[in-house]
Design a protein around this motif. Structure first.
Motif, PDB file in Angstrom:
ATOM      1  N   SER A  25       0.938  -1.346   0.046  1.00 23.48           N
ATOM      2  CA  SER A  25       0.180   0.019   0.108  1.00 23.48           C
ATOM      3  C   SER A  25       0.907   1.103   0.060  1.00 23.48           C
ATOM      4  O   SER A  25       0.777   2.183  -0.983  1.00 23.48           O
ATOM      5  CB  SER A  25      -0.826  -0.138   0.985  1.00 23.48           C
ATOM      6  N   PHE A  26       1.984   1.099   0.719  1.00 24.38           N
ATOM      7  CA  PHE A  26       2.878   2.384   0.648  1.00 24.38           C
ATOM      8  C   PHE A  26       3.405   2.548  -0.898  1.00 24.38           C
ATOM      9  O   PHE A  26       3.461   3.717  -1.283  1.00 24.38           O
ATOM     10  CB  PHE A  26       4.015   2.147   1.684  1.00 24.38           C
ATOM     11  N   LEU A  27       3.577   1.534  -1.202  1.00 21.45           N
ATOM     12  CA  LEU A  27       4.334   1.490  -2.625  1.00 21.45           C
ATOM     13  C   LEU A  27       3.122   2.182  -3.601  1.00 21.45           C
ATOM     14  O   LEU A  27       3.646   3.053  -4.568  1.00 21.45           O
ATOM     15  CB  LEU A  27       4.486   0.146  -3.452  1.00 21.45           C
ATOM     16  N   ARG A  28       2.035   1.897  -3.460  1.00 21.93           N
ATOM     17  CA  ARG A  28       0.941   2.469  -4.291  1.00 21.93           C
ATOM     18  C   ARG A  28       0.824   3.975  -4.105  1.00 21.93           C
ATOM     19  O   ARG A  28       0.863   4.768  -4.999  1.00 21.93           O
ATOM     20  CB  ARG A  28      -0.420   1.727  -3.924  1.00 21.93           C
ATOM     21  N   LYS A  29       0.962   4.129  -2.927  1.00 19.82           N
ATOM     22  CA  LYS A  29       0.808   5.776  -2.381  1.00 19.82           C
ATOM     23  C   LYS A  29       1.994   6.510  -2.999  1.00 19.82           C
ATOM     24  O   LYS A  29       1.968   7.442  -3.710  1.00 19.82           O
ATOM     25  CB  LYS A  29       0.935   5.686  -0.862  1.00 19.82           C
ATOM     26  N   ILE A  30       3.232   5.914  -2.864  1.00 25.33           N
ATOM     27  CA  ILE A  30       4.381   6.776  -3.563  1.00 25.33           C
ATOM     28  C   ILE A  30       4.444   6.539  -4.916  1.00 25.33           C
ATOM     29  O   ILE A  30       5.392   7.587  -5.393  1.00 25.33           O
ATOM     30  CB  ILE A  30       5.818   6.293  -2.623  1.00 25.33           C
ATOM     31  N   ALA A  31       3.763   5.663  -5.561  1.00 24.58           N
ATOM     32  CA  ALA A  31       3.786   5.685  -7.065  1.00 24.58           C
ATOM     33  C   ALA A  31       3.421   7.132  -7.751  1.00 24.58           C
ATOM     34  O   ALA A  31       3.809   7.170  -8.892  1.00 24.58           O
ATOM     35  CB  ALA A  31       3.089   4.407  -7.689  1.00 24.58           C
ATOM     36  N   LYS A  32       2.738   7.702  -7.061  1.00 22.08           N
ATOM     37  CA  LYS A  32       1.958   9.089  -7.865  1.00 22.08           C
ATOM     38  C   LYS A  32       3.153  10.130  -7.272  1.00 22.08           C
ATOM     39  O   LYS A  32       3.004  11.335  -7.875  1.00 22.08           O
ATOM     40  CB  LYS A  32       0.917   9.588  -6.905  1.00 22.08           C
TER      41      LYS A  32
END
Lengths: 615, 304
Positions: B18-25
């Motif tokens: 979930s953190f990766l999805r957040k920082i993908a932006k």
């Protein structure tokens, strides 16, 4: 040194255990760091370095070892044994009577006595408790039993000789009562034993050791002195002066008597060894002031070479008579030279306070009066508002039944045949008894409360035959003397050193001053109208100062026993010599001290441990 | 095949999904203009063909005639080429300190440094940036040249995970080597504890000279910033293996803390003077917070 319990040394076996426990401490723990160079720099920055740190770390061990060592020492119960000359406590009695002021080539006897007492303290073991008693005319306990040497030395150093005839016997008995004879307490008396009646006591009591202070034997002294008016002839006085030669040889003694600075008598007398001469001579003229008799010699004892007397005017008494007219009282008071009489018909309440302040006595004669809270009042058939006497109805012809013959107001009076036409019945408080009683109610009352003194007369003097009797002037005089007495009776203004002086205050009890022979002012607060002044330590003139009034009195030694400065004491036993006394062993148990020190080390150990924890 | 699958699983579980999805932006922006190899989303120091007009210049033979401004030619009879600001992909160089000192701590500084690197790597690859990965200890170690594409995340992460702390720190030498090898300047993110007695300024200066936009993430374990251990210790240097018996009391602790604070102060000062972005990361705090909170304050110019 003696050791009583060697088993206590077994405690030392704990030392290797403690060391072992400390050596079992975990080895230095490895600590992985990524920046050793920063730690090394930090260590370098810290003052003291590693060596000091190691000492700091090992401090608890050192203290624990010291504790074990001292505890072992305490357990073996070491006793320090040393020799002392005195077994129990010591009572030091220093004679401060007048004869101790005798001059010797090495200073006064008193100075020598103090030096010897201080010397004894230096030689005495520290365990001996010491008490200090000054033997003046009465025993004065200056210091109770204590081992505090500096305190005792200070007390002895501050002792001052007096000019009072001594009473060594009483001081010795006082000291003996405080001693524990079973414990081996001893009394050491520093005295010249001159004029003492304690010789037998000193000689026989084995617990008493006498340090006799000698030196200075030459003395001629005045043993009696008085200067009094002749009661029959005006301005005629007579002097009595007794002089005694206490030397073993004849002597010539010039005598002078001064009235203030004026020499009124001068004579040189010869005295054989031990001879006593009484000189009585009259003196004509007005005398007012200080009379000083003086022996013009320079012997070893100066205190009795002078004697004093005082002749002063009688005390002035201001009396306010509140009356329309009273011939007898006016006439009588006018004849008294020391009385200033003023008269007003009625008393104005707004001036009452001023009257109370300005007059020694207020006579209220058949008038009315507001409440009076202080002062001296003679109320003749006058109701005073706040006093507990209430006039009731007039009654005729009371018959005097009894009177208090011992009351100062009725002294030397005979009221047997007193005739009174009428009188006011008085209702007084039940606790107040009349001093003159009749077949009905009281005729004369006295009242005294705090600053108020009053005489209540229930009848009109003019309606009685009292003013025509001899009793009348005596009664008035008695009332004045009772209400406003002389602070010190005029017939006795010469006292002996150490004698208590009874002082009667004129008006208000409160503060008054006494200037002593050395010009020192004693401020005295008295809650009563009568006070006993006891600080007559030195010969000379004393002054009682009460407001603006001053009364002087003289204090002399006048004691042949005290003037005889030769010791009468026979040395039946050797004088105290602490060096020659049989020494005995004193045991001093050291375990208490050792335990105290070890506890201190234990506290230190805890402190360093605690400090390490909180840092 | 099995190993690859395990590696993939390990790599994906290394950071919370979930953190990766957040920082993908997020985007990593350089303070400098970038030199990219292909068109990308970042402004380049080169002029190019993006839509943003930059300047005119005279036509030279060989220039693409499509960029001649014909309106100007019509008025002036001279050929002028329109120059546009080129938008290129940017290089993000992740330079990991893998000296033995990074193994200290629980979790170790190396683990936390890897998580930060993995996150930044993911951000770069998600934004079509070219991401390189290298490590150093006493000298430059593994070097994965810049590459782009999100599918490279797992392989690069595996490389990252296989990095093991060992050897002493040679900060300056390693960065000098990196500057020599890497000819594509970009954002150089150095993740290190900077614990090199020889200092760090020389290596950083070299990178600056090589036009790198240098970002320094200073990773320290909390026990290094605020040590509490007191008593008698044998201090073992984790890199040099040197031993030093030492009694530590509060005075030594205070002196040490003053020393470490001085190191941080001096590093911060040096970075400020040389336009190097400096960030201190205490591994006792979560790296997610560090990335989201601390870096958005201007360190890496994350763009949401």
């Amino acid at each position: 040194m003696q050791i009583t319990n060697l088993w206590g040394l077994l405690v030392l076996g704990l030392i290797p255990v403690i060391v072992l426990i400390h050596s079992l401490k975990p080895k230095p723990k490895p600590l992985r760091v990524a920046n050793l160079y920063l730690w090394q720099k930090a260590l370098k920055d810290k003052k003291g370095g590693l060596r000091l740190l190691k000492i700091n770390i090992n401090l608890p061990l050192f203290f624990q070892l010291l504790f074990i060592f001292l505890a072992a020492l305490a357990l073996i119960n070491p006793i320090w044994i040393y020799e002392s000359d005195i077994e129990g406590n010591v009572v030091i009695v220093v004679d401060s009577s007048a004869s101790m002021k005798t001059r010797t080539p090495n200073g006064s006897r008193f100075k020598l006595a103090k030096a010897k007492a201080l010397n004894l303290l230096n030689e005495m073991a520290d365990v001996n408790k010491v008490m200090v008693i000054e033997a003046a005319h009465k025993p004065i306990l200056h210091q109770n039993f204590t081992t505090n040497r500096s305190k005792i030395k200070s007390v002895i150093t501050n002792l001052q000789p007096t000019e009072i005839p001594g009473n060594l016997t009483e001081s010795i008995y006082f000291g003996l009562s405080l001693m524990n004879h079973e414990r081996g307490d001893q009394m050491i008396v520093y005295t010249d034993a001159a004029g003492s009646s304690a010789d037998e006591l000193l000689s026989l009591n084995t617990d008493i050791k006498v340090e006799r202070i000698s030196g200075g034997n030459s003395n001629i002294g005045i043993t009696k002195f008085n200067f009094r008016p002749d009661i029959e002839i005006r301005d005629q006085y007579e002097m009595i002066l007794e002089i005694q030669n206490f030397n073993q040889r004849s002597a010539i003694c010039p005598v002078n008597v001064f009235l203030d600075v004026q020499n009124i008598y001068s004579k040189t007398i010869g005295l054989k060894a031990g001879e006593k001469k009484l000189l009585v001579f009259p003196f004509q003229g007005e005398v007012k002031g200080i009379i000083e008799a003086k022996l013009e010699i320079n012997d070893d004892f100066l205190v009795d070479n002078k004697a004093f007397a005082v002749i002063d005017d009688p005390k002035k008494i201001k009396i306010l008579l509140v009356s329309k007219e009273n011939y007898f009282i006016q006439k009588l008071l006018a004849t008294r030279p020391n009385i200033t009489l003023e008269m007003i018909p009625v008393i104005d309440p707004k001036y009452l306070a001023a009257h109370q302040r300005d007059y020694d006595i207020i006579i209220l004669d058949r008038t009315f009066s507001p409440g009076i809270n202080s002062g001296n009042i003679i109320s003749i058939q006058t109701q005073v508002a706040n006093l507990p006497f209430h006039f009731e109805q007039l009654k005729p012809s009371p018959v005097v039944q009894d009177w208090d013959r011992n009351h100062p107001v009725l002294r030397n009076l005979n009221l047997n045949a007193l005739k009174i036409l009428e009188f006011h019945q008085i209702r007084a408080h039940k606790d107040i008894r009349p001093i003159v009683d009749s077949d009905q109610t009281g005729l004369i009352y006295t009242y005294q409360k705090q600053n108020l003194k009053a005489v209540y007369i229930a009848f009109d003097l003019l309606k009685s035959d009292l003013p025509l009797k001899v009793a009348f002037p005596i009664l008035i005089d008695n009332m004045i003397n009772w209400l406003a007495p002389d602070p010190i009776p005029r017939e006795n203004l010469i006292f002996q050193t150490g004698e208590s002086v009874p002082v009667k205050l004129t008006l208000n009890a409160g503060q008054f001053l006494i200037r002593d022979a050395n010009d020192n002012l004693h401020t005295i607060n008295s809650h009563e109208r009568e006070y006993l002044f006891t600080e007559t330590k030195d010969i000379g003139i004393y002054s009682l100062i009460e407001g603006e009034k001053q009364t002087r009195f003289a204090v002399n030694l006048s004691d042949a026993n005290e003037s005889n400065i030769r010791s009468t004491y026979q040395m039946t036993k050797p004088a105290t010599d602490v060096n020659k006394a049989d020494p005995f062993e004193v045991e001093f148990y050291l375990w208490i001290i050792l335990i105290l020190i070890s506890v201190i080390f234990l506290i230190l150990e805890w402190y360093f441990w605690f400090k390490k924890q909180i840092v | 095949m099995i190993k690859t699958r395990i590696d993939t699983f390990e790599a994906e579980s290394f950071i919370d999904e979930s953190f990766l999805r957040k920082i993908a932006k997020l985007k990593i922006l350089s303070q400098k203009k970038v030199y990219g190899m292909s068109k990308g989303e970042h402004k380049s120091r080169k002029s190019g063909t993006s839509i943003e007009f930059l300047d005119y210049r005279k036509y030279h033979i060989g220039d693409d005639l499509r960029y001649v401004d014909w309106n100007v030619y019509g008025r002036l009879d001279k050929l002028f080429i329109k120059i546009f600001s080129a938008e290129e992909d940017q290089n993000i160089h992740l330079i990991m300190d893998m000296s033995n000192s990074m193994s200290l701590g629980s979790p170790s500084k190396a683990t936390m440094a890897k998580k930060i690197a993995a996150s930044l790597m993911y951000i770069g690859l998600s934004n079509q940036d070219r991401v390189s990965l290298s490590s150093f200890s006493s000298e430059l170690g593994e070097f994965k040249p810049p590459a782009k594409g999100k599918k490279l995340y797992v392989p690069l992460l595996n490389v990252l995970l296989q990095m093991k702390p060992e050897g002493e720190t040679g900060f300056n030498d390693s960065l000098n080597q990196f500057a020599n090898i890497c000819k594509q300047p970009g954002i150089a993110i150095i993740i290190s504890d900077l614990l090199d007695p020889a200092g760090i300024t020389e290596g950083l200066t070299t990178l600056r000279y090589g036009h790198f936009d240098v970002h320094l993430i200073h990773v320290l374990d909390n026990s290094e910033i605020n040590p509490t251990a007191k008593g008698y210790f044998v201090m073992q240097d984790i890199e040099t293996m040197g031993n030093k018996p030492m009694s530590i009391d509060h005075k030594v602790l205070n002196a040490y803390q003053e020393n470490i604070r001085q190191v941080i102060r001096e590093t911060n000062l040096f970075c400020g003077k040389n336009k190097i972005t400096y960030n201190l990361y205490d591994t006792s705090t979560s790296f997610e917070d560090f990335l989201l909170s601390y870096l958005t304050r201007g360190a890496l110019k994350l763009e949401i």
